[in-house]
Scaffold this active site. Structure first.
Site, PDB file in Angstrom:
ATOM      1  N   LYS A  76      83.110  -2.249   6.228  1.00 25.14           N
ATOM      2  CA  LYS A  76      83.497  -1.562   4.992  1.00 25.14           C
ATOM      3  C   LYS A  76      84.075  -2.538   3.953  1.00 25.14           C
ATOM      4  O   LYS A  76      84.456  -3.666   4.293  1.00 25.14           O
ATOM      5  CB  LYS A  76      84.474  -0.441   5.332  1.00 25.14           C
ATOM      6  CG  LYS A  76      83.864   0.608   6.266  1.00 25.14           C
ATOM      7  CD  LYS A  76      84.774   1.810   6.432  1.00 25.14           C
ATOM      8  CE  LYS A  76      84.136   2.856   7.325  1.00 25.14           C
ATOM      9  NZ  LYS A  76      84.922   4.119   7.348  1.00 25.14           N
ATOM     10  N   ASN A 100      89.079   1.697   7.336  1.00 24.06           N
ATOM     11  CA  ASN A 100      89.227   1.424   8.770  1.00 24.06           C
ATOM     12  C   ASN A 100      88.204   0.403   9.288  1.00 24.06           C
ATOM     13  O   ASN A 100      87.725   0.510  10.408  1.00 24.06           O
ATOM     14  CB  ASN A 100      89.189   2.738   9.570  1.00 24.06           C
ATOM     15  CG  ASN A 100      87.900   3.508   9.370  1.00 24.06           C
ATOM     16  OD1 ASN A 100      87.060   3.112   8.562  1.00 24.06           O
ATOM     17  ND2 ASN A 100      87.729   4.591  10.103  1.00 24.06           N
ATOM     18  N   TYR A 136      77.375  10.037   3.603  1.00 25.83           N
ATOM     19  CA  TYR A 136      78.482  10.792   4.203  1.00 25.83           C
ATOM     20  C   TYR A 136      78.400  12.288   3.889  1.00 25.83           C
ATOM     21  O   TYR A 136      79.419  12.966   3.940  1.00 25.83           O
ATOM     22  CB  TYR A 136      79.808  10.225   3.712  1.00 25.83           C
ATOM     23  CG  TYR A 136      80.235   8.952   4.430  1.00 25.83           C
ATOM     24  CD1 TYR A 136      80.587   8.970   5.779  1.00 25.83           C
ATOM     25  CD2 TYR A 136      80.319   7.740   3.762  1.00 25.83           C
ATOM     26  CE1 TYR A 136      80.999   7.827   6.442  1.00 25.83           C
ATOM     27  CE2 TYR A 136      80.726   6.576   4.420  1.00 25.83           C
ATOM     28  CZ  TYR A 136      81.066   6.638   5.761  1.00 25.83           C
ATOM     29  OH  TYR A 136      81.480   5.507   6.430  1.00 25.83           O
ATOM     30  N   GLU A 179      70.905   7.212  10.294  1.00 27.10           N
ATOM     31  CA  GLU A 179      71.668   6.207   9.542  1.00 27.10           C
ATOM     32  C   GLU A 179      70.940   4.855   9.510  1.00 27.10           C
ATOM     33  O   GLU A 179      70.979   4.148   8.491  1.00 27.10           O
ATOM     34  CB  GLU A 179      73.059   6.059  10.151  1.00 27.10           C
ATOM     35  CG  GLU A 179      73.910   7.304   9.960  1.00 27.10           C
ATOM     36  CD  GLU A 179      75.253   7.245  10.677  1.00 27.10           C
ATOM     37  OE1 GLU A 179      75.984   8.242  10.612  1.00 27.10           O
ATOM     38  OE2 GLU A 179      75.562   6.213  11.304  1.00 27.10           O
ATOM     39  N   HIS A 203      82.287   1.396  10.200  1.00 25.16           N
ATOM     40  CA  HIS A 203      81.715   2.694  10.571  1.00 25.16           C
ATOM     41  C   HIS A 203      80.899   2.504  11.838  1.00 25.16           C
ATOM     42  O   HIS A 203      80.311   1.440  12.057  1.00 25.16           O
ATOM     43  CB  HIS A 203      80.798   3.195   9.450  1.00 25.16           C
ATOM     44  CG  HIS A 203      79.952   4.372   9.871  1.00 25.16           C
ATOM     45  ND1 HIS A 203      80.453   5.646   9.922  1.00 25.16           N
ATOM     46  CD2 HIS A 203      78.660   4.445  10.297  1.00 25.16           C
ATOM     47  CE1 HIS A 203      79.494   6.465  10.358  1.00 25.16           C
ATOM     48  NE2 HIS A 203      78.397   5.757  10.587  1.00 25.16           N
TER      49      HIS A 203
HETATM   50  P1  CMP Z   1      83.674   6.615   9.522  1.00 23.57           P
HETATM   51  O1  CMP Z   1      83.432   6.274  10.940  1.00 23.57           O
HETATM   52  O2  CMP Z   1      83.053   5.766   8.483  1.00 23.57           O
HETATM   53  O3  CMP Z   1      83.213   8.138   9.273  1.00 23.57           O
HETATM   54  C1  CMP Z   1      83.813   8.978   8.322  1.00 23.57           C
HETATM   55  C2  CMP Z   1      84.989   8.354   7.675  1.00 23.57           C
HETATM   56  O4  CMP Z   1      85.859   9.231   6.997  1.00 23.57           O
HETATM   57  C3  CMP Z   1      85.878   7.730   8.729  1.00 23.57           C
HETATM   58  O5  CMP Z   1      85.249   6.591   9.275  1.00 23.57           O
HETATM   59  C4  CMP Z   1      87.159   7.484   7.963  1.00 23.57           C
HETATM   60  O6  CMP Z   1      87.162   6.233   7.291  1.00 23.57           O
HETATM   61  C5  CMP Z   1      87.112   8.595   6.946  1.00 23.57           C
HETATM   62  N1  CMP Z   1      88.151   9.562   7.237  1.00 23.57           N
HETATM   63  C6  CMP Z   1      88.228  10.365   8.295  1.00 23.57           C
HETATM   64  N2  CMP Z   1      89.342  11.118   8.232  1.00 23.57           N
HETATM   65  C7  CMP Z   1      89.978  10.755   7.096  1.00 23.57           C
HETATM   66  C8  CMP Z   1      91.179  11.175   6.480  1.00 23.57           C
HETATM   67  N3  CMP Z   1      91.956  12.106   7.015  1.00 23.57           N
HETATM   68  N4  CMP Z   1      91.528  10.578   5.325  1.00 23.57           N
HETATM   69  C9  CMP Z   1      90.739   9.630   4.770  1.00 23.57           C
HETATM   70  N5  CMP Z   1      89.565   9.204   5.311  1.00 23.57           N
HETATM   71  C10 CMP Z   1      89.212   9.764   6.476  1.00 23.57           C
END
Ligand code: CMP
Length: 139
Positions: free
Chosen positions: A11, A114, A51, A128, A117
């Site tokens: 990311k 985070n 998404y 994907e 993904h």
């Molecule tokens: P990812 O695995 O990319 O899939 C969906 C993403 O949504 C997840 O990682 C997080 O980065 C994001 N996400 C999930 N829950 C939250 C939340 N409560 N607040 C902000 N972002 C979120």
């Protein structure tokens, strides 16, 4: 041995913080084979599409804005039970709750930023992977 695929994105924050090398090292050390990889940048529309399963969630707008805010690395990874194995390697969605040694624990900033993904099912991994790569871009 049956090999499966998963789709990962490094990311924007992790890419900007120069964590790409460390993340790819952890991926290959864990036994994944890189089938396809590119540095790219999602438009807002592309991030919305990727998404779209989260479209109704309160964090959707924030997620789309963040994921289209800068360059990312997209890659298809291959390994037996790739989806599950990769989710174990990356750790919990929230880096604060991720296990020691996982990618999100070491490289993540917060639940939105985070680090990486990872696909959540074989079916979504296929969808994907096709979002980013044609068959001729896979090796
Ligand atoms: P990812 O695995 O990319 O899939 C969906 C993403 O949504 C997840 O990682 C997080 O980065 C994001 N996400 C999930 N829950 C939250 C939340 N409560 N607040 C902000 N972002 C979120």
């Amino acid at each position: 041995m049956s090999a499966n695929i998963t789709l990962t994105m490094i990311k924007p924050t992790a890419f900007k913080n120069n964590c790409t090398g460390k993340i790819l090292y952890k991926i290959t050390e864990a036994g994944f084979r890189v089938v396809a990889m590119k540095v790219t940048k999602l438009s807002k529309e592309e991030a919305m599409k990727f998404y779209e399963v989260h479209a109704g969630r309160p964090f959707y707008g924030e997620l789309v804005d963040f994921m289209s805010s800068g360059p990312i690395v997209a890659a298809i990874l291959e390994k037996e039970n790739a989806v599950e194995a990769y989710r174990e390697l990356i750790g919990a969605t929230n880096p604060a709750e991720a296990a020691e040694g996982t990618i999100r624990k070491e490289c993540g900033t917060n639940i939105g930023e985070n680090a990486v993904h990872g696909s959540d099912s074989d079916e979504n991994a296929a969808i994907e992977a096709s979002f980013f790569f044609s068959q001729t871009e896979r090796f």
